[in-house]
Design an enzyme around this catalytic site. Structure first.
Site, PDB file in Angstrom:
ATOM      1  N   ASP A 166     -27.618  24.152   0.233  1.00 19.27           N
ATOM      2  CA  ASP A 166     -27.252  23.349  -0.858  1.00 19.27           C
ATOM      3  C   ASP A 166     -27.874  22.181  -0.694  1.00 19.27           C
ATOM      4  O   ASP A 166     -27.240  21.094  -0.871  1.00 19.27           O
ATOM      5  CB  ASP A 166     -25.677  23.384  -1.038  1.00 19.27           C
ATOM      6  CG  ASP A 166     -25.390  22.545  -2.015  1.00 19.27           C
ATOM      7  OD1 ASP A 166     -26.035  22.819  -3.243  1.00 19.27           O
ATOM      8  OD2 ASP A 166     -24.416  21.586  -2.112  1.00 19.27           O
ATOM      9  N   GLU A 433     -21.627  27.320   8.639  1.00 21.15           N
ATOM     10  CA  GLU A 433     -21.179  28.209   7.799  1.00 21.15           C
ATOM     11  C   GLU A 433     -21.920  29.556   7.770  1.00 21.15           C
ATOM     12  O   GLU A 433     -22.433  30.026   6.795  1.00 21.15           O
ATOM     13  CB  GLU A 433     -21.379  27.509   6.248  1.00 21.15           C
ATOM     14  CG  GLU A 433     -20.453  26.354   6.144  1.00 21.15           C
ATOM     15  CD  GLU A 433     -20.167  25.985   4.402  1.00 21.15           C
ATOM     16  OE1 GLU A 433     -20.933  26.461   3.642  1.00 21.15           O
ATOM     17  OE2 GLU A 433     -19.323  25.306   4.518  1.00 21.15           O
ATOM     18  N   TYR A 489     -12.908  23.724   0.718  1.00 23.26           N
ATOM     19  CA  TYR A 489     -12.775  22.957  -0.773  1.00 23.26           C
ATOM     20  C   TYR A 489     -11.661  23.402  -1.727  1.00 23.26           C
ATOM     21  O   TYR A 489     -11.708  23.792  -2.856  1.00 23.26           O
ATOM     22  CB  TYR A 489     -14.066  23.166  -1.419  1.00 23.26           C
ATOM     23  CG  TYR A 489     -15.235  22.622  -0.508  1.00 23.26           C
ATOM     24  CD1 TYR A 489     -15.401  21.465  -1.234  1.00 23.26           C
ATOM     25  CD2 TYR A 489     -15.765  23.015   0.280  1.00 23.26           C
ATOM     26  CE1 TYR A 489     -16.495  20.843  -0.460  1.00 23.26           C
ATOM     27  CE2 TYR A 489     -16.817  22.492   0.973  1.00 23.26           C
ATOM     28  CZ  TYR A 489     -17.262  21.216   0.756  1.00 23.26           C
ATOM     29  OH  TYR A 489     -18.325  20.576   1.288  1.00 23.26           O
ATOM     30  N   GLU A 527     -16.144  19.140   6.283  1.00 22.40           N
ATOM     31  CA  GLU A 527     -16.334  19.019   4.852  1.00 22.40           C
ATOM     32  C   GLU A 527     -15.085  19.200   3.974  1.00 22.40           C
ATOM     33  O   GLU A 527     -14.260  20.364   4.325  1.00 22.40           O
ATOM     34  CB  GLU A 527     -17.581  20.084   4.496  1.00 22.40           C
ATOM     35  CG  GLU A 527     -18.671  19.861   4.946  1.00 22.40           C
ATOM     36  CD  GLU A 527     -19.670  20.593   4.265  1.00 22.40           C
ATOM     37  OE1 GLU A 527     -19.373  21.424   3.231  1.00 22.40           O
ATOM     38  OE2 GLU A 527     -20.734  21.095   4.913  1.00 22.40           O
TER      39      GLU A 527
HETATM   40  C1  EVA Z   1     -20.986  21.825  -1.267  1.00 19.02           C
HETATM   41  N1  EVA Z   1     -20.335  22.949   0.763  1.00 19.02           N
HETATM   42  O1  EVA Z   1     -20.668  22.683  -1.825  1.00 19.02           O
HETATM   43  C2  EVA Z   1     -21.014  21.660   0.357  1.00 19.02           C
HETATM   44  C3  EVA Z   1     -22.547  22.116   0.561  1.00 19.02           C
HETATM   45  C4  EVA Z   1     -22.580  22.343   2.113  1.00 19.02           C
HETATM   46  O2  EVA Z   1     -23.372  20.997   0.164  1.00 19.02           O
HETATM   47  C5  EVA Z   1     -20.591  23.660   1.840  1.00 19.02           C
HETATM   48  O3  EVA Z   1     -21.738  23.502   3.906  1.00 19.02           O
HETATM   49  O4  EVA Z   1     -19.768  24.477   2.201  1.00 19.02           O
HETATM   50  C6  EVA Z   1     -21.984  23.477   2.462  1.00 19.02           C
HETATM   51  O5  EVA Z   1     -24.009  22.213   2.287  1.00 19.02           O
HETATM   52  O6  EVA Z   1     -20.892  20.721  -1.872  1.00 19.02           O
END
Ligand code: EVA
Length: 613
Positions: A166, A433, A489, A527
């Site tokens: 990404d 990942e 997330y 993250e």
């Molecule tokens: C995202 N999520 O969705 C981020 C990506 C990133 O930019 C991830 O490790 O899990 C990735 O590169 O914003």
């Protein structure tokens, strides 16, 4: 491997930066070699700044999205006095691969777009004259390259790169290029390991030199900030390594009452390394920090004291220059990170320009240094597929794996050799990942971790960033990590917006599963984040507004604070950044705490308050 020491100039060493305006040609028909471009680019070549990505300078899509071979050229003068010595060309990085020619002679090539390479050009250079330096580069990706991706061909015949990751596949000469002149016998490498015991530190140094002579002596002098010698040692360089024609020697320096390198209190000592054959024949100067880093139970200990990591996953990414290194951008980033109260960043998803680490050493920031192993999952949106529970083909089960692994091991080696002496580097991250739930992945990463452990003289903690599919009951690789790094997330890809309360419960469910494993290791969120448009406000909030970013973070903080084994929070991302286009990206990824031009979103003030506490 040639020396990866950062270029310096002194009595024995000369260096000249070739940064500036080079000449450039796309090679759309792949006829460069046939047409003699190795000797010099055609008259139609255009101007191109170095260092920079070529992509965003252009006003047409075809150039911005160009996929295939492209060429750079510049001239440099080699002074007569350098004849008889060794001349090297050093590239900070060329993305993703390069073959280099000097005066039409091929002098070497390199695979991988994020680490330096050094070529011996002594035989190809004309001294006392101008020399032509030509670089043939290429930005294509496949499943053996780091990072991974592939190339598709449109119906009109144009090639288009398809990253499995990404961020925009920026390409070009992204970092400085140097010509270096060294003596035939010269220092090629050194390692420093610092052991702290009460009010004494032992600084263990290994010095390596290109030489066939066992009569050489090594000398190391350590000076404090005021230039006062605190310890020195002279020793035999009697260990030989016949495979690469080097000799080496070791010494231990005792420093009484050392001033330790610490977060935001970055005390650095000057280290002077010399090799002596009757008289000094080469020397190298650098700065080192005395500090320890270790994992004990669920704690990350810096100089024996627990540290909680606060900061960011970042990118090398900026308007117009793409991924090209720029001191001004780096300076602004450090100022923003200091202002907000951060102490750490991860070089997601590749090792950054060396200047970042030198800067961090001076500013007292901690770095998790990541190898470009990203995209090891056959999915363009793994971050979303994971949330939907999508099934993956096993990435590590194909016949491309041996080549991939070779590239991965090489990148690990180059990264550790390059970055091992920085006090700022507290950990190496060996993947982002990948698929980790198959036995193939297990066997693959076992070797990668073993290799890194053996290579790092400081034996820093190792880790790798795990996405959601790498669940506590499925992941076969977390045990290789000294601390567990999670990219999560909940509240964005999983149960976002009005479903935030569900996200919270699902998050707790997963954390309880990790807790039940009783791993007795620290966990760091490498993250978490929510896309947010700097222009959008709404009451009540909806996803993409600044209000929602705040609510999302509040929920995440509540969970982090609930589990005492959580020892760090690195948000995704420091700033908005460019990605490939698509329905899920609004002219890029907008999860930045800062906008792409480094101005704060509302969330920045919340983070500042939390992190300064
Ligand atoms: C995202 N999520 O969705 C981020 C990506 C990133 O930019 C991830 O490790 O899990 C990735 O590169 O914003």
């Amino acid at each position: 491997m040639e020396s990866l020491l950062y270029p310096i100039r002194n009595r024995f060493r000369d260096e000249m930066k070739l940064d500036g305006l080079w000449r450039f040609s796309f090679d759309r028909e792949e006829k460069g070699e046939g047409d003699g471009w190795t000797k010099g680019l055609p008259k139609s070549a255009i101007n191109m700044p170095v260092p920079a990505s070529f992509n965003d300078f252009f006003t047409d899509k075809e150039s911005r999205d160009y996929c295939g071979p492209f060429w750079y050229e510049c001239d440099f003068y080699a002074p007569e006095k350098q004849e008889g010595k060794k001349t090297y060309i050093r590239f900070g990085s060329v993305t993703h691969r390069a073959t280099v020619y000097v005066n039409g002679v091929e002098v070497g090539s390199h695979e991988g777009g994020f680490l330096p390479f050094v070529l011996d050009v002594s035989e190809a250079v004309n001294y006392g004259e101008n020399n032509k330096l030509v670089v043939k580069a290429n930005n294509e990706l496949d499943e053996t390259t780091l990072p991974c991706g592939n190339v598709s061909t449109l119906k009109n015949g144009k090639k288009l790169v398809k990253p499995y990751f990404d961020f925009f596949n920026y390409a070009g000469i992204h970092r400085s290029v140097w010509v270096m002149s060294l003596k035939n016998e010269h220092i090629t490498d050194y390692d420093v390991v610092t052991d702290i015991n009460g009010d004494t530190a032992v600084v263990k140094v290994k010095l390596v030199a290109a030489s066939a002579s066992f009569k050489l002596k090594g000398k190391v002098v350590l000076k404090d900030r005021d230039g006062k010698v605190v310890a020195d040692s002279t020793f035999d360089m009697s260990d030989s390594n016949n495979t690469d024609n080097t000799v080496s020697g070791k010494c231990e320096l005792t420093v009484k009452e050392p001033v330790l390198w610490d977060v935001k209190k970055p005390y650095l000592y000057d280290i002077e390394l010399s090799v002596i054959d009757g008289e000094v024949i080469d020397s190298y100067e650098d700065k080192i920090g005395i500090r320890s880093i270790e994992i004990k139970g669920t704690d990350i200990l810096l100089n024996g004291k627990p540290v909680y990591l606060k900061g960011f996953g970042k990118h090398e990414d900026f308007d117009i220059i793409g991924r090209g290194f720029n001191y001004g951008v780096a300076k602004r980033d450090f100022e923003c990170m200091k202002w907000i109260g951060a102490n750490c960043f991860r070089t997601s998803h590749y090792p950054y320009a060396e200047e970042w680490y030198r800067f961090a050493d001076e500013e007292g920031f901690l770095i998790i240094d990541e190898v470009p192993a990203v995209g090891m999952m056959r999915s363009f949106f793994n971050f979303m597929d994971a949330g939907r529970g999508a099934k993956y083909t096993y990435f590590f089960e194909t016949d491309t794996v041996p080549k991939l692994k070779e590239n991965h091991l090489n990148a690990v080696r180059e990264m550790i050799v390059r970055d091992k002496n920085h006090p700022s580097v507290i950990s190496f991250s060996l993947f982002n990942e990948p698929e980790t739930i198959s036995t193939f992945a297990h066997d693959y990463f076992k070797d990668i971790f073993e290799y890194a452990r053996e290579l790092d003289p400081q034996k820093r903690p190792l880790t790798g960033a795990l996405e959601k599919t790498s669940a506590p009951d499925k992941c076969q690789c977390y045990q290789f990590c000294d601390f567990i790094s999670l990219n999560r997330y909940y509240g964005w890809y999983i149960s976002g917006g009005s479903e935030l309360s569900d996200a919270r419960e699902l998050f707790i469910e997963e954390m309880d599963q990790w807790k039940a494993l009783n791993l007795n290791k620290p966990f760091v969120f490498t993250e978490f984040g929510a896309d947010t448009l700097a222009t959008e406000h709404k009451l009540p909030s909806v996803m993409w507004t600044q209000e929602y970013q705040n609510e999302y973070y509040d929920m995440n903080f509540e969970i982090f604070d609930k589990y005492d084994f959580v020892k760090g929070e690195l948000t995704w991302n420091f700033a908005d950044f460019q990605t490939s286009e698509g329905t899920f990206r609004v002219a890029g990824n907008k999860k930045g705490v800062f906008s792409r031009n480094r101005q704060p979103k509302d969330i920045a003030f919340k983070l500042k308050e939390r992190w300064e506490k």
